[in-house]
Design an enzyme around this catalytic site. Structure first.
Site, PDB file in Angstrom:
ATOM      1  CE  LYS A 111      15.633  24.341 -53.714  1.00 46.26           C
ATOM      2  NZ  LYS A 111      14.307  23.827 -54.051  1.00 46.26           N
ATOM      3  CE  LYS A 192      10.394  35.299 -55.322  1.00 45.94           C
ATOM      4  NZ  LYS A 192      10.159  34.674 -56.629  1.00 45.94           N
ATOM      5  CE  LYS A 195       6.321  27.176 -52.356  1.00 43.97           C
ATOM      6  NZ  LYS A 195       5.812  26.138 -53.231  1.00 43.97           N
TER       7      LYS A 195
END
Ligand code: TRP
Length: 335
Positions: A111, A192, A195
């Site tokens: 990140k 995956k 969100k």
């Protein structure tokens, strides 16, 4: 039942992958005194965020988790920031964590490589997560692959703190969510379901039925038109079969044989997904119009009661004055 802690960070939207990977297993096993569930709002502040959005999502996540069946009579259910012990223990644990150790976290590396404005909290949030876990004598932390390293860090911190000072903390372990529930993105079925990343690829629990239907019908399928459960060569079709299986319990290889075409499979998946979310959405609509303040305040009060003695033990072990100082006899000036 071992004591288990699950937390949901209110960024992005809860989706079917969260439901089958985390929410449903948690709801199924709720045991008074052993099940702890948080909306981890402090964790939503580690990247750029809109304050109103974090507030709104925190309330939304709370209502949605209740709608999914989290039962405050059988689980400790609270919003993390309403329990100041988390932030206080966070600081004490920072004092027991190496900079190199924190910097090695893969998620931080990824990140921080992406973002322009890296906050210090992005580096230290795994230590806050350790505080979340260690405050409650948590034994098991069900997490996906991306969070395993953070639970390992919590373990390392607990072991080190216990050895350096006093045995204050229970050493937790990461446990795998049920494997069958690994639900992938509909558009990029090798990733995956996430969100925040892809709207079209993610079946959100609060998507209207027609949106869910449209997303399923547009899901990526694979070259040859046969319906087979082959995650390696046909990840898109396999994912649809996994979703079907998660909703109905049908065995993916077996149910593959019952579909003559992708269209048929997709219609069946859309039907079961819509049927599954429908009662959740109905309960959510009621809860979203309910004042949850009292429910959350009583969750926070119960959490603080558990957290308080643990924090005090940690404070004293690490060298802070006891709360009843100076009345305690036997405290001598250092030599
Ligand atoms: N960081 C986790 C996530 O992003 C959520 C989380 C916060 C968590 N505190 C936790 C998970 C404690 C397990 C234990 O998904």
């Amino acid at each position: 039942m071992p004591r288990r802690l699950t937390a949901f960070t209110p960024s992005g939207e809860l989706h079917l992958g969260n439901y089958f990977g985390a929410i449903e297993p948690l709801v199924r096993d709720q045991t008074p005194g052993e099940t702890i569930v948080f909306v981890s709002d402090l964790h939503a502040l580690t990247l750029w965020h809109d304050p109103a959005e974090v507030r709104g999502r925190t309330a939304q996540f709370a209502a949605l988790l209740l709608a999914c069946g989290v039962d405050p009579d059988r689980a400790l259910f609270a919003v993390q920031s309403q329990i100041p012990e988390h932030t206080e223990l966070h600081y004490l644990l920072e004092c027991a964590t190496g900079f190199g150790e924190a910097r090695r976290m893969i998620q931080f590396k990824e990140k921080s490589a992406r973002g322009q404005q890296v906050r210090v909290s992005l580096l230290t949030y795994p230590i806050l997560m350790a505080a979340d876990i260690l405050l409650y004598d948590t034994e098991e932390v069900p997490v996906g692959q991306d969070q395993r390293q953070h639970v390992e860090l919590a373990r390392d911190i607990a072991i080190r703190f216990n050895a350096a000072y006093r045995p204050v903390f229970t050493v937790p372990r990461a446990v795998n969510p049920p494997v069958a529930a690994r639900i992938m993105d509909l558009i990029t079925p090798t990733d995956k379901m996430s969100k925040s990343v892809s709207a079209a690829g993610s079946l959100r629990l609060l998507d209207p039925p027609e949106v869910l239907r449209r997303k399923v019908m547009r899901a990526t399928t694979d070259g040859d038109a046969r319906v087979r459960y082959d995650p390696e060569r046909q990840p898109g079709v396999a994912n649809l079969l996994t979703i079907l299986s998660a909703c109905t319990g049908a065995e993916p290889t077996r149910s593959a044989e019952t579909f003559g075409s992708y269209g048929e499979l997709k219609r069946a998946v859309a039907d079961v997904v819509v049927a599954m979310v429908e009662p959740i959405q109905r309960r959510y609509t009621t809860l979203a119009h309910t004042d949850l303040r009292e429910l959350l305040a009583s969750g926070a009060a119960a959490a603080r009661e558990l957290a308080r003695p643990k924090l005090i033990a940690a404070r004293e072990a690490i060298g802070l004055l006891p709360a009843d100082y100076p009345a305690t006899p036997g405290i001598r000036p250092i030599a």
